[in-house]
Design a protein around this motif. Structure first.
Motif, short mmCIF file in Angstrom:
data_model
loop_
_atom_site.label_atom_id
_atom_site.label_comp_id
_atom_site.label_asym_id
_atom_site.label_seq_id
_atom_site.Cartn_x
_atom_site.Cartn_y
_atom_site.Cartn_z
N ILE A 21 0.85 -1.20 0.00
CA ILE A 21 0.00 0.00 0.00
C ILE A 21 0.88 1.24 0.00
O ILE A 21 0.67 2.17 -0.79
N GLN A 22 1.88 1.28 0.86
CA GLN A 22 2.78 2.43 0.94
C GLN A 22 3.52 2.65 -0.37
O GLN A 22 3.66 3.77 -0.84
N THR A 23 3.99 1.57 -0.97
CA THR A 23 4.72 1.67 -2.24
C THR A 23 3.80 2.22 -3.33
O THR A 23 4.19 3.13 -4.09
N ALA A 24 2.59 1.70 -3.42
CA ALA A 24 1.65 2.16 -4.45
C ALA A 24 1.31 3.63 -4.28
O ALA A 24 1.28 4.40 -5.25
N VAL A 25 1.08 4.07 -3.04
CA VAL A 25 0.75 5.48 -2.80
C VAL A 25 1.97 6.37 -3.09
O VAL A 25 1.84 7.42 -3.72
N SER A 26 3.14 5.95 -2.66
CA SER A 26 4.36 6.72 -2.93
C SER A 26 4.59 6.88 -4.43
O SER A 26 4.90 7.98 -4.91
N GLU A 27 4.43 5.79 -5.17
CA GLU A 27 4.59 5.85 -6.63
C GLU A 27 3.51 6.74 -7.25
O GLU A 27 3.77 7.50 -8.18
N GLY A 28 2.29 6.65 -6.72
CA GLY A 28 1.20 7.49 -7.21
C GLY A 28 1.48 8.96 -7.02
O GLY A 28 1.21 9.78 -7.90
N LEU A 29 2.07 9.31 -5.89
CA LEU A 29 2.39 10.71 -5.62
C LEU A 29 3.53 11.23 -6.50
O LEU A 29 3.68 12.44 -6.67
N CYS A 30 4.31 10.33 -7.07
CA CYS A 30 5.35 10.74 -8.02
C CYS A 30 4.73 11.06 -9.39
O CYS A 30 5.32 11.77 -10.19
N LEU A 31 3.53 10.53 -9.64
CA LEU A 31 2.87 10.72 -10.93
C LEU A 31 1.79 11.80 -10.91
O LEU A 31 1.47 12.37 -11.95
N ALA A 32 1.18 12.04 -9.74
CA ALA A 32 0.00 12.89 -9.71
C ALA A 32 -0.08 13.68 -8.41
O ALA A 32 0.59 13.36 -7.43
N ASP A 33 -0.92 14.69 -8.42
CA ASP A 33 -1.14 15.50 -7.23
C ASP A 33 -2.18 14.90 -6.30
O ASP A 33 -2.27 15.27 -5.14
#
Length: 189
Positions: A21-33
């Motif tokens: 979950i943490q990895t997915a959210v961290s990666e998501g924040l690298c792509l989007a606001d």
């Protein structure tokens, strides 16, 4: 986000594992606001989203007394006088997060802002997440993004009697003449 005119950048499905979950959210924040997360907000050990995200951001979980009172009242209204202690975790809110009401279930949503980026946690039960998104989340996103939200228009044109490859060749001729923000796709059915 399509209802706001914002196409999704990426969709990821992970299991009930805090690190995933943490990895997915961290990666998501690298792509989007804005990162929308559904599921894992319930009262069981199989619901690790809330503590995983709190840990990711270094936020302490604190029991929100208003949320706890609402949960207790929901149980009483259903004729359940004994409030399970396991449900108290649903009232735990990361410090600084805003609670998003859940009118169809027990787990409230959470709006977490961090340096102009947002993570929205919503329950995984479809009727709950859809209602929460429609009633609250989309309006908060629109307010946060302001002028950056532009209408996203999708048009479908049905064709018949033409092979996909031939249609593709016709579209290839027209595509360079279209504005940069317009894209075309041929989707046979």
């Amino acid at each position: 986000l399509a209802s706001l005119g914002v196409p999704a950048t990426k969709r990821v499905v992970v299991g009930d594992d805090p690190e995933s979950i943490q990895t997915a959210v961290s990666e998501g924040l690298c792509l989007a606001d804005i990162v929308l997360v559904t599921g894992g907000l319930g009262p069981t050990a199989a619901d690790p989203t809330r503590p995983a995200i709190a840990h990711l951001f270094g936020l302490r979980l604190e029991v929100d007394q208003a949320v706890l009172a609402d949960l207790r009242e929901r149980f009483r209204a259903r004729g359940l006088d004994d409030f399970p202690t396991s449900n108290v975790v649903q009232a735990e809110v990361p410090r600084g997060a805003a609670v998003i009401p859940n009118t169809r279930g027990g787990a409230p949503g959470l709006w977490i802002e961090r340096e102009e980026q947002i993570v929205v946690l919503m329950p995984g039960v479809p009727r709950e997440v859809y209602q929460m998104y429609e009633a609250e989340v989309q309006h908060r996103i629109r307010a946060h993004l302001g002028a950056r939200v532009e209408p996203w228009v999708h048009r479908t044109f049905h064709t018949t009697g033409i092979a996909e490859s031939v249609l593709g060749e016709h579209l290839d001729v027209v595509a360079p003449e279209l504005p940069e923000e317009v894209s075309l796709a041929s989707l046979p059915y």
